[in-house]
Design a protein around this motif. Structure first.
Motif, PDB file in Angstrom:
ATOM      1  N   LYS A 334     -68.152  90.491  22.495  1.00  0.00           N
ATOM      2  CA  LYS A 334     -68.639  91.676  23.207  1.00  0.00           C
ATOM      3  C   LYS A 334     -69.950  91.392  23.934  1.00  0.00           C
ATOM      4  O   LYS A 334     -70.215  91.944  24.999  1.00  0.00           O
ATOM      5  CB  LYS A 334     -68.784  92.849  22.235  1.00  0.00           C
ATOM      6  N   LEU A 337     -68.855  89.905  27.147  1.00  0.00           N
ATOM      7  CA  LEU A 337     -68.169  90.866  28.012  1.00  0.00           C
ATOM      8  C   LEU A 337     -69.134  91.789  28.747  1.00  0.00           C
ATOM      9  O   LEU A 337     -68.931  92.093  29.930  1.00  0.00           O
ATOM     10  CB  LEU A 337     -67.182  91.696  27.190  1.00  0.00           C
ATOM     11  N   TYR A 347     -64.556  87.184  32.143  1.00  0.00           N
ATOM     12  CA  TYR A 347     -64.287  88.501  31.559  1.00  0.00           C
ATOM     13  C   TYR A 347     -62.827  88.662  31.151  1.00  0.00           C
ATOM     14  O   TYR A 347     -62.522  89.093  30.037  1.00  0.00           O
ATOM     15  CB  TYR A 347     -64.677  89.590  32.553  1.00  0.00           C
ATOM     16  N   ASN A 351     -61.587  89.064  27.382  1.00  0.00           N
ATOM     17  CA  ASN A 351     -60.926  90.336  27.079  1.00  0.00           C
ATOM     18  C   ASN A 351     -59.548  90.090  26.458  1.00  0.00           C
ATOM     19  O   ASN A 351     -59.132  90.781  25.522  1.00  0.00           O
ATOM     20  CB  ASN A 351     -60.787  91.167  28.354  1.00  0.00           C
ATOM     21  N   TYR A 380     -63.917  96.247  19.844  1.00  0.00           N
ATOM     22  CA  TYR A 380     -64.080  97.155  20.978  1.00  0.00           C
ATOM     23  C   TYR A 380     -65.331  98.018  20.799  1.00  0.00           C
ATOM     24  O   TYR A 380     -66.104  97.832  19.879  1.00  0.00           O
ATOM     25  CB  TYR A 380     -62.827  98.020  21.145  1.00  0.00           C
TER      26      TYR A 380
END
Length: 438
Positions: A334, A337, A347, A351, A380
């Motif tokens: 994360k 990202l 990315y 992902n 997430y």
């Protein structure tokens, strides 16, 4: 001999006496432990445990453990950057006080990640030197609180409210946190409002405590949140079901004055090279010297099949990675990202990696082992996307390091297998794209 004439001097002796008191008086074991500890000259069993564990048979106190706390910063105005590292002494390594996953349960530690057995580093890059120092000092205060009390931060807020309802919370609460005792299964509510804000609520708070059967104590130790600008720490707990407040306040009052930015005694240095702690170096050296066992066959026997909705048959590595390792990998991914939205070569691959790991996690743990709320946070719900169209060389190097750590964790916890090798190739491709991003 009467049980009251026994004066145990060890933890085992206190436990034996507690069992005797439990039988003699027909009381529960936990109250019997406290009573046995009091007969031994301690305030309660927690006090006895802390003292006797901290004092070895030789009578000499055990040496402390150095813990390094690091934050990196870069000014948005003039481009200057640096590193702030603070060294503190604790009675144990940070990993013995809190798990990597539980770091997310406290505001001062939520963005710190493990960099070694003696090192925690702040994940996001902060905007000023002052912000970095404040973040490190706040983390130090939280760790000192944990070291003194041996409590762990919790997200089970309802356990600390009267009747389990937040509508029953203490009046004037602010900057609060919930703490848990793993041995007694009891909870503590720590309230840290600005003192001036609750000056007019003293009687209301006392009436609330009397109405609900709660106790409130304000230790001399100023607290964790913002002691330099007027916040004060209050301990709040159910008098019957909560954690006894007296021993906690006594332990906190033995702490030194809370560490604040104005009394900074840490190291201020350039951002590069990244700080590597002595414990991290020693751990790497030990791993290098450890003889490597031959790898098991890397064929399909090290993987298992599953069916993914709308996709069809898939395979994943056999076995499962610990939840804490999943959380650590998730935080690393994360962090990449949020900084690489406009570099699709990075990315999109990262992902896809987290999506696949999210699927693997669902098959490795059921809801009883991994509640939905905790599961959704693993890979997430990242925040703070920068939407930068370019990164500096230093920033790229930091994210390359994050992907490298994620790759090492995956290789450490999963057996060599085709699904794992495919996933790791995606990591390598993301690193290559990140390195070529100018």
């Amino acid at each position: 001999m009467s049980s009251e004439a026994i004066r145990p001097s060890t933890l085992d002796g206190i436990k034996r006496l507690a069992k005797l008191l439990k039988t003699e008086r027909g009381i529960k074991y936990l109250p019997a432990l406290d009573e046995a500890a009091q007969l031994a000259g301690f305030q309660n069993f927690r006090h006895a445990r802390n003292v006797l564990r901290a004092t070895p048979k030789s009578g000499r106190p055990r040496p402390g453990h150095r813990i390094f706390l690091t934050a990196y910063w870069k000014s948005r105005e003039d481009g200057t950057s640096g590193r702030e590292t603070l060294t503190i002494e604790l009675s144990a390594q940070w990993g013995d006080l809190i798990t990597p996953l539980q770091l997310q349960n406290h505001r001062a530690l939520v963005h710190f990640r493990s960099e070694g057995p003696d090192h925690l580093a702040l994940e996001p890059l902060l905007g000023t030197q002052s912000e970095a120092r404040r973040a490190v000092c706040a983390a130090a205060r939280a760790l000192h609180f944990m070291d003194a009390t041996k409590l762990r931060p919790s997200k089970s807020h309802s356990r600390a409210y009267p009747g389990g309802r937040s509508s029953n919370a203490i009046p004037g609460r602010d900057h609060y946190s919930i703490w848990y005792d793993r041995e007694t299964k009891r909870y503590l509510f720590v309230d840290e409002p600005y003192e001036k804000a609750v000056d007019g609520k003293v009687q209301e708070r006392e009436a609330w405590a009397k109405r609900h059967g709660f106790a409130i104590i304000k230790p001399k130790w100023a607290g964790m949140y913002a002691p330099d600008i007027g916040s004060r720490l209050y301990l709040v707990a159910d008098e019957k079901k909560g954690i006894p407040l007296g021993p906690i306040a006594a332990a906190l009052d033995k702490l030194p004055v809370p560490i604040i930015e104005d009394s900074w005694e840490g190291e201020s240095a350039s951002m590069m090279p990244f700080f590597v702690s002595p414990g991290t170096i020693a751990k790497a050296a030990a791993a290098k010297e450890k003889p490597k066992l031959p790898r098991k066959s890397s064929g399909q026997r090290n993987s298992v099949g599953y069916v993914q909705t709308f996709v069809g048959p898939q395979r994943r590595p056999k076995g499962r990675m610990p939840v804490e390792a999943h959380a650590q990998v998730g935080r690393l991914l994360k962090s990449v990202l949020v900084a690489t939205y406009h570099r699709k070569g990075v990315y999109n691959r990262v992902n896809a990696i987290r999506g696949e790991l999210d699927e693997w996690t669902q098959r490795e743990y059921d809801r009883a082992e991994l509640p939905s709320e905790q599961f959704f946070e693993l890979y997430y719900h990242e925040s703070g996307s920068t939407f930068s169209r370019s990164l500096t060389e230093t920033e790229r190097a930091r994210h390359v390091e994050s992907l490298g750590q994620a790759k090492d964790l995956l290789g450490e916890h999963y057996p060599d297998s085709p699904p794992l090798r495919t996933l790791l190739k995606k990591v390598d491709a993301a690193v290559k794209s990140l390195q070529s991003w100018v």
